[in-house]
Design a protein around this motif. Structure first.
Motif, mmCIF file in Angstrom:
data_model
loop_
_atom_site.group_PDB
_atom_site.id
_atom_site.type_symbol
_atom_site.label_atom_id
_atom_site.label_comp_id
_atom_site.label_asym_id
_atom_site.label_seq_id
_atom_site.Cartn_x
_atom_site.Cartn_y
_atom_site.Cartn_z
ATOM 1 N N TYR A 169 -2.212 12.347 -5.615
ATOM 2 C CA TYR A 169 -1.849 10.783 -4.393
ATOM 3 C C TYR A 169 -1.419 9.362 -5.314
ATOM 4 C CZ TYR A 169 -5.720 7.945 -6.509
ATOM 5 O OH TYR A 169 -6.794 7.750 -7.056
ATOM 6 N N ILE A 171 -0.630 5.404 -6.137
ATOM 7 C CA ILE A 171 -1.925 4.620 -5.950
ATOM 8 C C ILE A 171 -1.468 3.288 -5.362
ATOM 9 C CG2 ILE A 171 -1.069 4.355 -7.915
ATOM 10 C CD1 ILE A 171 -4.212 4.069 -8.848
ATOM 11 N N VAL A 177 -3.970 6.210 -0.504
ATOM 12 C CA VAL A 177 -5.214 6.166 -1.634
ATOM 13 C C VAL A 177 -6.695 6.134 -0.425
ATOM 14 C CG1 VAL A 177 -6.832 4.313 -2.077
ATOM 15 C CG2 VAL A 177 -4.140 4.652 -2.571
ATOM 16 N N THR A 180 -7.005 9.821 0.816
ATOM 17 C CA THR A 180 -7.947 10.346 -0.956
ATOM 18 C C THR A 180 -9.142 10.192 -0.918
ATOM 19 O OG1 THR A 180 -5.886 10.396 -2.371
ATOM 20 C CG2 THR A 180 -7.328 10.535 -3.451
ATOM 21 N N THR A 199 -2.182 10.293 -9.812
ATOM 22 C CA THR A 199 -1.586 9.652 -9.373
ATOM 23 C C THR A 199 -0.318 9.518 -10.076
ATOM 24 O OG1 THR A 199 -2.011 8.209 -10.434
ATOM 25 C CG2 THR A 199 -4.626 8.139 -8.786
#
Length: 377
Positions: A169, A171, A177, A180, A199
């Motif tokens: 993902y 960050i 975020v 996630t 990340t």
């Protein structure tokens, strides 16, 4: 002669005052979204949906006898430009209703202004939870990230039956975020294990280092919570490394069918509606959209379309365009729309189900999506 001039002047002023106090000939609705820049495909689709709804409503006689006047502004997906667009619509165009912006950061940038000025803001697709914290004049047509992330986690564990997941993902992206965090919580709550959590930063193009770690962790499923342009890059590199696990994502994937290849097969994502639904409202919307734009509507088009009809219904029920009255009517929304049967909770977030669609090839070998499952609140 002087008396005649005075009478004429007084008459002109009186007519002007009457004109100021009379009901406006149109209901002005402003839209703000990315019509250029990196998210233009989303903004264009949403604007198409908004325009289709406006044209249908106007053709049917408008709202309480008044035609809708749509004024669209491009914010290029940049928050500072969203604010400029908002100010122009409100101060120069006299708009009392704003649809937008599309992305969470841009929508959040204008929400305190809308709240302070009692301008009703309906964000079609901004999913960050913080949006509606600005106050009671702020609404959204889509579900928020916590629900969507939870949907992804439940689907991966319950429907796909997976026990181990990797997540890659952005960050620095609130959308990525938030998804996630909630995917992870839901997946683990269902007995799953996150075996790799990697990340990257917005704008990165090379993900091979992170993907090598993910490959070594050997997950059953990979969660990629980002927008289609980045996901398309990641998945090419992911498959090139020999990772053949199913991939799961969220509504930001809408657009992959036109911007990716076979590497996204065995991919699933949560979305706001399925174009192949048998629901009559969906079928009519898809038919009319295809006739107007020769394209299958994405979820962003459907959410833009629903945003207009939600506002239409609220104004009709309020019997006025007074902001406070329309806000109260919006809060009482309980109706069936293209993206589902919708009510609002106390935070002005919709209470409705999410669909999961699968990326597949159609009979002509083109990428498309098909309905896979529904996950309800």
């Amino acid at each position: 002669m002087k008396i005649a001039k005075i009478i004429a002047a007084v008459s002109a002023v009186s007519l002007a005052l009457i004109g100021c106090n009379s009901k406006s000939s149109t209901i002005k609705i402003g839209s703000v979204g990315p019509l250029s820049g990196p998210y233009a495909v989303y903004g264009g689709d949403c604007k198409n949906g908004i325009e289709l709804a406006v044209s249908e409503i106007n053709a049917a006689g408008g709202i309480n006898g008044q035609q809708i006047e749509l004024i669209a502004e491009d914010d290029e997906g940049a928050a500072e430009k969203s604010v400029s667009a908002y100010k122009k619509l409100v101060t120069q165009n006299g708009v009392k209703f704003i649809l937008g912006s599309l992305t969470s950061g841009c929508a959040i940038a204008i929400s305190p202004l809308a709240q302070a000025q009692k301008i009703i803001q309906i964000a079609p697709a901004a999913t960050a939870p913080a949006l509606t914290d600005a106050g009671n004049y702020i609404f959204r047509a889509c579900y928020d990230d916590p629900f969507q992330g939870t949907v992804g986690g439940k689907f991966a564990s319950e429907t796909l039956g997976k026990k181990s997941a990797a997540i890659l993902y952005d960050i620095g992206n609130d959308y990525s975020v938030g998804l996630t965090d909630n995917f992870k919580a839901a997946f683990e709550a269902n007995g799953g294990t996150i075996v790799s959590l990697e990340t990257y930063s917005t704008g990165d193009k090379d993900f091979n280092a992170q993907l090598t770690k993910i490959k070594n962790a050997n997950p059953d499923v990979v969660y990629l919570p980002d927008y289609y342009s980045t996901v398309a890059l990641i998945v090419k590199q992911l498959r090139a490394q020999g990772i053949d696990a199913p991939i799961v994502g969220a509504d930001g994937w809408d657009g992959l069918t036109e911007n990716a290849g076979d590497e996204v097969l065995n991919g699933f994502y949560s979305n706001h509606y399925a174009a192949d639904s048998t629901d009559e409202k969906v079928q009519n919307f898809v038919k009319n959209y295809k006739e107007k734009y020769t394209l299958t509507p994405t979820s962003f088009a459907a959410l833009g379309y629903d945003s207009v009809y939600m506002l239409r219904d609220a104004i009709v029920n309020a019997g006025t365009t007074d902001s406070e009255s329309v806000r109260t009517a919006l809060e009482a929304t309980n109706g069936s729309y293209v993206t589902g049967n919708l009510t609002f909770n106390e935070k002005h977030n919709p209470v409705k189900g999410a669909v999961i669609v699968e990326l597949v090839k159609d009979s002509e070998g083109k990428l498309t999506t098909v309905y896979k499952a529904t996950v309800n609140p």
